[in-house]
Design a protein around this motif. Structure first.
Motif, PDB file in Angstrom:
ATOM      1  N   TYR A 128      40.534  37.598  35.748  1.00 39.61           N
ATOM      2  CA  TYR A 128      41.228  36.598  34.935  1.00 39.61           C
ATOM      3  C   TYR A 128      42.557  36.193  35.576  1.00 39.61           C
ATOM      4  N   TYR A 129      43.640  36.245  34.785  1.00 37.37           N
ATOM      5  CA  TYR A 129      44.953  35.808  35.274  1.00 37.37           C
ATOM      6  C   TYR A 129      45.411  36.639  36.474  1.00 37.37           C
ATOM      7  N   ASP A 130      45.118  37.938  36.458  1.00 39.89           N
ATOM      8  CA  ASP A 130      45.529  38.795  37.577  1.00 39.89           C
ATOM      9  C   ASP A 130      44.878  38.326  38.881  1.00 39.89           C
ATOM     10  N   ALA A 131      43.630  37.879  38.807  1.00 42.62           N
ATOM     11  CA  ALA A 131      42.944  37.356  39.993  1.00 42.62           C
ATOM     12  C   ALA A 131      43.621  36.085  40.486  1.00 42.62           C
ATOM     13  N   GLU A 132      43.979  35.217  39.552  1.00 39.98           N
ATOM     14  CA  GLU A 132      44.647  33.966  39.927  1.00 39.98           C
ATOM     15  C   GLU A 132      46.023  34.242  40.534  1.00 39.98           C
ATOM     16  N   LEU A 133      46.732  35.209  39.978  1.00 42.77           N
ATOM     17  CA  LEU A 133      48.031  35.598  40.509  1.00 42.77           C
ATOM     18  C   LEU A 133      47.883  36.186  41.909  1.00 42.77           C
ATOM     19  N   ALA A 134      46.884  37.023  42.096  1.00 37.17           N
ATOM     20  CA  ALA A 134      46.635  37.620  43.406  1.00 37.17           C
ATOM     21  C   ALA A 134      46.318  36.549  44.441  1.00 37.17           C
ATOM     22  N   ALA A 135      45.550  35.558  44.048  1.00 38.61           N
ATOM     23  CA  ALA A 135      45.225  34.472  44.981  1.00 38.61           C
ATOM     24  C   ALA A 135      46.487  33.768  45.434  1.00 38.61           C
ATOM     25  N   SER A 136      47.424  33.593  44.513  1.00 35.02           N
ATOM     26  CA  SER A 136      48.668  32.915  44.832  1.00 35.02           C
ATOM     27  C   SER A 136      49.606  33.774  45.682  1.00 35.02           C
ATOM     28  N   ILE A 137      49.797  35.020  45.288  1.00 34.85           N
ATOM     29  CA  ILE A 137      50.766  35.888  45.963  1.00 34.85           C
ATOM     30  C   ILE A 137      50.208  36.505  47.236  1.00 34.85           C
ATOM     31  N   LEU A 138      48.959  36.948  47.185  1.00 36.05           N
ATOM     32  CA  LEU A 138      48.360  37.654  48.325  1.00 36.05           C
ATOM     33  C   LEU A 138      47.545  36.742  49.229  1.00 36.05           C
ATOM     34  N   HIS A 139      47.396  35.500  48.817  1.00 34.69           N
ATOM     35  CA  HIS A 139      46.605  34.527  49.579  1.00 34.69           C
ATOM     36  C   HIS A 139      45.173  35.013  49.782  1.00 34.69           C
ATOM     37  N   THR A 140      44.602  35.515  48.678  1.00 36.80           N
ATOM     38  CA  THR A 140      43.210  35.949  48.691  1.00 36.80           C
ATOM     39  C   THR A 140      42.357  34.888  48.017  1.00 36.80           C
ATOM     40  N   LYS A 141      41.081  35.009  48.198  1.00 31.24           N
ATOM     41  CA  LYS A 141      40.144  34.047  47.623  1.00 31.24           C
ATOM     42  C   LYS A 141      39.677  34.533  46.258  1.00 31.24           C
ATOM     43  N   ILE A 142      39.616  33.608  45.311  1.00 35.96           N
ATOM     44  CA  ILE A 142      39.044  33.925  44.005  1.00 35.96           C
ATOM     45  C   ILE A 142      37.551  33.639  44.059  1.00 35.96           C
ATOM     46  N   ILE A 143      36.782  34.593  43.550  1.00 40.88           N
ATOM     47  CA  ILE A 143      35.349  34.380  43.383  1.00 40.88           C
ATOM     48  C   ILE A 143      35.079  34.512  41.882  1.00 40.88           C
ATOM     49  N   SER A 144      33.845  34.493  41.485  1.00 44.27           N
ATOM     50  CA  SER A 144      33.545  34.688  40.071  1.00 44.27           C
ATOM     51  C   SER A 144      32.561  35.835  39.914  1.00 44.27           C
ATOM     52  N   ARG A 145      32.608  36.436  38.746  1.00 45.74           N
ATOM     53  CA  ARG A 145      31.705  37.532  38.422  1.00 45.74           C
ATOM     54  C   ARG A 145      30.939  37.127  37.171  1.00 45.74           C
ATOM     55  N   ALA A 146      29.626  37.227  37.240  1.00 45.77           N
ATOM     56  CA  ALA A 146      28.797  36.932  36.074  1.00 45.77           C
ATOM     57  C   ALA A 146      28.906  38.104  35.101  1.00 45.77           C
ATOM     58  N   ILE A 147      29.111  37.774  33.824  1.00 45.49           N
ATOM     59  CA  ILE A 147      29.213  38.844  32.824  1.00 45.49           C
ATOM     60  C   ILE A 147      28.159  38.705  31.733  1.00 45.49           C
ATOM     61  N   GLY A 148      27.172  37.892  31.981  1.00 48.15           N
ATOM     62  CA  GLY A 148      26.087  37.739  31.022  1.00 48.15           C
ATOM     63  C   GLY A 148      26.215  36.458  30.206  1.00 48.15           C
ATOM     64  N   GLY A 149      25.120  36.038  29.676  1.00 51.91           N
ATOM     65  CA  GLY A 149      25.109  34.842  28.850  1.00 51.91           C
ATOM     66  C   GLY A 149      25.508  33.590  29.607  1.00 51.91           C
ATOM     67  N   GLY A 150      25.353  33.618  30.930  1.00 51.42           N
ATOM     68  CA  GLY A 150      25.725  32.480  31.744  1.00 51.42           C
ATOM     69  C   GLY A 150      27.224  32.345  31.965  1.00 51.42           C
ATOM     70  N   GLN A 151      27.998  33.294  31.452  1.00 49.20           N
ATOM     71  CA  GLN A 151      29.455  33.241  31.588  1.00 49.20           C
ATOM     72  C   GLN A 151      29.903  33.911  32.878  1.00 49.20           C
ATOM     73  N   LYS A 152      30.878  33.276  33.534  1.00 47.34           N
ATOM     74  CA  LYS A 152      31.476  33.841  34.745  1.00 47.34           C
ATOM     75  C   LYS A 152      32.978  33.902  34.546  1.00 47.34           C
ATOM     76  N   ILE A 153      33.604  34.912  35.161  1.00 46.05           N
ATOM     77  CA  ILE A 153      35.054  35.059  35.059  1.00 46.05           C
ATOM     78  C   ILE A 153      35.655  35.104  36.461  1.00 46.05           C
ATOM     79  N   PRO A 154      36.925  34.676  36.605  1.00 45.06           N
ATOM     80  CA  PRO A 154      37.564  34.750  37.918  1.00 45.06           C
ATOM     81  C   PRO A 154      37.820  36.201  38.318  1.00 45.06           C
ATOM     82  N   MET A 155      37.627  36.467  39.609  1.00 46.21           N
ATOM     83  CA  MET A 155      37.782  37.813  40.122  1.00 46.21           C
ATOM     84  C   MET A 155      38.199  37.739  41.581  1.00 46.21           C
TER      85      MET A 155
END
Length: 94
Positions: free
Chosen positions: A35-62
């Motif tokens: 979630y937000y921690d992944a987005e923050l990490a992408a900004s500060i650490l210059h890492t790539k955000i991917i998504s993780r499927a959590i069921g029901g067709g829902q994906k979250i940032p990771m």
């Protein structure tokens, strides 16, 4: 229920108790940030955000950080003024 849901449920409970910290959630040989921690990490650490499927067709940032780099990355957050918590996933066997 997908296999990812117990992990995400545990993460959300930990995050709720540590709202003011970036949670490095150890799963195997990686720390995962969601979630937000992944987005923050992408900004500060210059890492790539991917998504993780959590069921029901829902994906979250990771984003994932190798365990060997976790403490160094947590120190980077500290220099930027953020608290961090390094926590391992506790799973139920059997």
């Amino acid at each position: 229920m997908s296999k990812g849901q117990p992990l995400i449920s545990q993460y959300l409970a930990i995050k709720e108790a540590n709202k003011d910290a970036v949670v490095f959630f150890q799963v195997g040989t990686f720390y995962q940030l969601y979630y937000y921690d992944a987005e923050l990490a992408a900004s500060i650490l210059h890492t790539k955000i991917i998504s993780r499927a959590i069921g029901g067709g829902q994906k979250i940032p990771m984003c994932g950080i190798p365990k060997t780099a976790g403490r160094k990355r947590a120190e980077t957050f500290a220099r930027e003024g953020y608290r961090s918590r390094i926590i391992g996933y506790a799973f139920k066997v059997g």
